[in-house]
Design a protein around this motif. Structure first.
Motif, PDB file in Angstrom:
ATOM      1  N   PHE A 119     -71.420 -79.977 -34.717  1.00 36.29           N
ATOM      2  CA  PHE A 119     -71.337 -78.690 -34.019  1.00 36.29           C
ATOM      3  C   PHE A 119     -70.256 -77.784 -34.614  1.00 36.29           C
ATOM      4  O   PHE A 119     -70.503 -76.611 -34.906  1.00 36.29           O
ATOM      5  CB  PHE A 119     -71.080 -78.917 -32.525  1.00 36.29           C
ATOM      6  CG  PHE A 119     -72.111 -79.770 -31.855  1.00 36.29           C
ATOM      7  CD1 PHE A 119     -73.440 -79.363 -31.829  1.00 36.29           C
ATOM      8  CD2 PHE A 119     -71.774 -80.966 -31.255  1.00 36.29           C
ATOM      9  CE1 PHE A 119     -74.414 -80.141 -31.213  1.00 36.29           C
ATOM     10  CE2 PHE A 119     -72.732 -81.756 -30.633  1.00 36.29           C
ATOM     11  CZ  PHE A 119     -74.057 -81.343 -30.607  1.00 36.29           C
ATOM     12  N   GLY A 120     -69.055 -78.330 -34.784  1.00 35.76           N
ATOM     13  CA  GLY A 120     -67.985 -77.540 -35.369  1.00 35.76           C
ATOM     14  C   GLY A 120     -68.288 -77.167 -36.807  1.00 35.76           C
ATOM     15  O   GLY A 120     -68.021 -76.038 -37.238  1.00 35.76           O
ATOM     16  N   VAL A 131     -67.146 -75.683 -27.856  1.00 27.97           N
ATOM     17  CA  VAL A 131     -67.584 -76.044 -26.501  1.00 27.97           C
ATOM     18  C   VAL A 131     -68.477 -77.277 -26.532  1.00 27.97           C
ATOM     19  O   VAL A 131     -68.278 -78.230 -25.763  1.00 27.97           O
ATOM     20  CB  VAL A 131     -68.328 -74.861 -25.842  1.00 27.97           C
ATOM     21  CG1 VAL A 131     -68.994 -75.307 -24.538  1.00 27.97           C
ATOM     22  CG2 VAL A 131     -67.376 -73.708 -25.569  1.00 27.97           C
ATOM     23  N   LEU A 132     -69.459 -77.287 -27.420  1.00 31.51           N
ATOM     24  CA  LEU A 132     -70.368 -78.429 -27.503  1.00 31.51           C
ATOM     25  C   LEU A 132     -69.662 -79.685 -27.993  1.00 31.51           C
ATOM     26  O   LEU A 132     -69.893 -80.787 -27.483  1.00 31.51           O
ATOM     27  CB  LEU A 132     -71.542 -78.099 -28.420  1.00 31.51           C
ATOM     28  CG  LEU A 132     -72.666 -77.271 -27.803  1.00 31.51           C
ATOM     29  CD1 LEU A 132     -73.762 -77.009 -28.830  1.00 31.51           C
ATOM     30  CD2 LEU A 132     -73.252 -77.954 -26.582  1.00 31.51           C
ATOM     31  N   THR A 133     -68.787 -79.530 -28.975  1.00 34.17           N
ATOM     32  CA  THR A 133     -68.063 -80.693 -29.492  1.00 34.17           C
ATOM     33  C   THR A 133     -67.246 -81.369 -28.394  1.00 34.17           C
ATOM     34  O   THR A 133     -67.309 -82.593 -28.207  1.00 34.17           O
ATOM     35  CB  THR A 133     -67.127 -80.275 -30.639  1.00 34.17           C
ATOM     36  OG1 THR A 133     -67.898 -79.724 -31.703  1.00 34.17           O
ATOM     37  CG2 THR A 133     -66.338 -81.463 -31.163  1.00 34.17           C
ATOM     38  N   SER A 136     -68.781 -68.349 -32.390  1.00 33.14           N
ATOM     39  CA  SER A 136     -68.522 -69.615 -33.076  1.00 33.14           C
ATOM     40  C   SER A 136     -67.812 -70.618 -32.176  1.00 33.14           C
ATOM     41  O   SER A 136     -67.846 -71.824 -32.435  1.00 33.14           O
ATOM     42  CB  SER A 136     -67.686 -69.364 -34.336  1.00 33.14           C
ATOM     43  OG  SER A 136     -66.347 -69.009 -34.005  1.00 33.14           O
ATOM     44  N   LEU A 137     -67.186 -70.142 -31.096  1.00 37.98           N
ATOM     45  CA  LEU A 137     -66.501 -71.044 -30.176  1.00 37.98           C
ATOM     46  C   LEU A 137     -67.465 -71.947 -29.410  1.00 37.98           C
ATOM     47  O   LEU A 137     -67.047 -72.950 -28.825  1.00 37.98           O
ATOM     48  CB  LEU A 137     -65.653 -70.240 -29.184  1.00 37.98           C
ATOM     49  CG  LEU A 137     -64.388 -69.604 -29.754  1.00 37.98           C
ATOM     50  CD1 LEU A 137     -63.692 -68.776 -28.688  1.00 37.98           C
ATOM     51  CD2 LEU A 137     -63.433 -70.662 -30.294  1.00 37.98           C
ATOM     52  N   LEU A 194     -69.671 -73.230 -40.882  1.00 32.87           N
ATOM     53  CA  LEU A 194     -70.501 -72.879 -42.035  1.00 32.87           C
ATOM     54  C   LEU A 194     -71.102 -71.492 -41.870  1.00 32.87           C
ATOM     55  O   LEU A 194     -71.147 -70.708 -42.826  1.00 32.87           O
ATOM     56  CB  LEU A 194     -71.608 -73.917 -42.204  1.00 32.87           C
ATOM     57  CG  LEU A 194     -72.614 -73.648 -43.337  1.00 32.87           C
ATOM     58  CD1 LEU A 194     -71.906 -73.656 -44.686  1.00 32.87           C
ATOM     59  CD2 LEU A 194     -73.741 -74.688 -43.305  1.00 32.87           C
ATOM     60  N   ARG A 195     -71.556 -71.179 -40.669  1.00 33.52           N
ATOM     61  CA  ARG A 195     -72.138 -69.852 -40.431  1.00 33.52           C
ATOM     62  C   ARG A 195     -71.093 -68.759 -40.640  1.00 33.52           C
ATOM     63  O   ARG A 195     -71.361 -67.742 -41.274  1.00 33.52           O
ATOM     64  CB  ARG A 195     -72.721 -69.765 -39.023  1.00 33.52           C
ATOM     65  CG  ARG A 195     -73.349 -68.395 -38.717  1.00 33.52           C
ATOM     66  CD  ARG A 195     -74.079 -68.415 -37.394  1.00 33.52           C
ATOM     67  NE  ARG A 195     -74.552 -67.100 -37.013  1.00 33.52           N
ATOM     68  CZ  ARG A 195     -75.680 -66.551 -37.437  1.00 33.52           C
ATOM     69  NH1 ARG A 195     -76.453 -67.217 -38.285  1.00 33.52           N
ATOM     70  NH2 ARG A 195     -76.047 -65.356 -37.028  1.00 33.52           N
TER      71      ARG A 195
END
Length: 221
Positions: free
Chosen positions: A157-158, A132-134, A127-128, A163-164
């Motif tokens: 992204f976050g 990273v993308l954000t 989930s990190l 949500l997942r």
């Protein structure tokens, strides 16, 4: 050992019965599979879809931590001197990578979840990549000068990675009364950590903690 529930499958079929080999193989991931596993960390585990299978490995989470450390150290080095935090990004990531999985595992067990600790570590670790993308997209496109753009990336992204996590725990907790509390707590902590590291290490002028209070008092005088 792979295990399935009504809608999700958690595990790695490559585990060996030998304990030493089992933990070594947590880092053995086919390079072709890694992008798929990273992509899967942003896709809700909708019943019947291929993203219901959650792989357990430590290679992906380790890469996420390395990317996070690199981005945060770069952002921290570019902050103005009076705004720099006294706690290094590495220390913050180390604390989070230890405390968050333990906390998530503990509260999920209270809700009678059968997820193992390694499954929880892998889920939280992947989930990190949402963080990273954000941080990286916000840095590359706006150099952290636009809080609005950061929060757009934060929601996309976050939000998807949170949500997942929430849905996976929701599906694995049999006690209805515990689902909302556990899932809300985990998703909230996940997103609050992203906001915290953004303003503490990436925002060029935001001042956090004791140093911020000292500077504020100095400016007031």
């Amino acid at each position: 050992m792979a295990r399935d529930t009504s809608v999700i499958f958690i595990g790695n079929d490559d585990y060996s019965s030998n304990r030493k080999n089992k933990y070594l193989k947590l880092f053995w991931v086919n390079p072709r599979e890694l992008p798929y596993r990273i992509l899967g960390s942003f896709v809700p585990p909708i019943a019947g879809s291929k993203y219901c299978k959650i792989y357990v490995d430590l290679l992906g989470p380790s890469l996420a931590l390395l990317f996070m450390a690199a981005i945060l150290h770069y952002g921290h080095s570019s902050k103005v001197s009076y705004a720099a935090s006294q706690v290094s990004p590495t220390e913050t990531l180390l604390i989070y990578s230890i405390v968050m999985p333990i906390l998530c595992y503990a509260v999920s067990r209270i809700g009678k979840s059968k997820n193992t600790f390694l499954e929880t570590v892998s889920l939280i670790g992947y989930s990190l990549f949402g963080h990273v993308l954000t941080l990286s997209v916000s840095l590359l496109l706006y150099q952290e000068k636009s809080n609005v753009f950061f929060f757009v990336c934060f929601l996309i992204f976050g939000g998807l990675s949170a949500l997942r996590i929430a849905l996976v725990f929701l599906m694995s907790i049999p006690l209805p009364a515990a689902r909302l509390i556990v899932c809300s707590l985990i998703a909230t902590l996940h997103l609050l950590f992203l906001i915290f590291i953004h303003f503490t290490y990436m925002h060029k002028t935001f001042i956090y903690g004791i140093a911020g209070n000292s500077v504020a008092k100095h400016k007031h005088l």
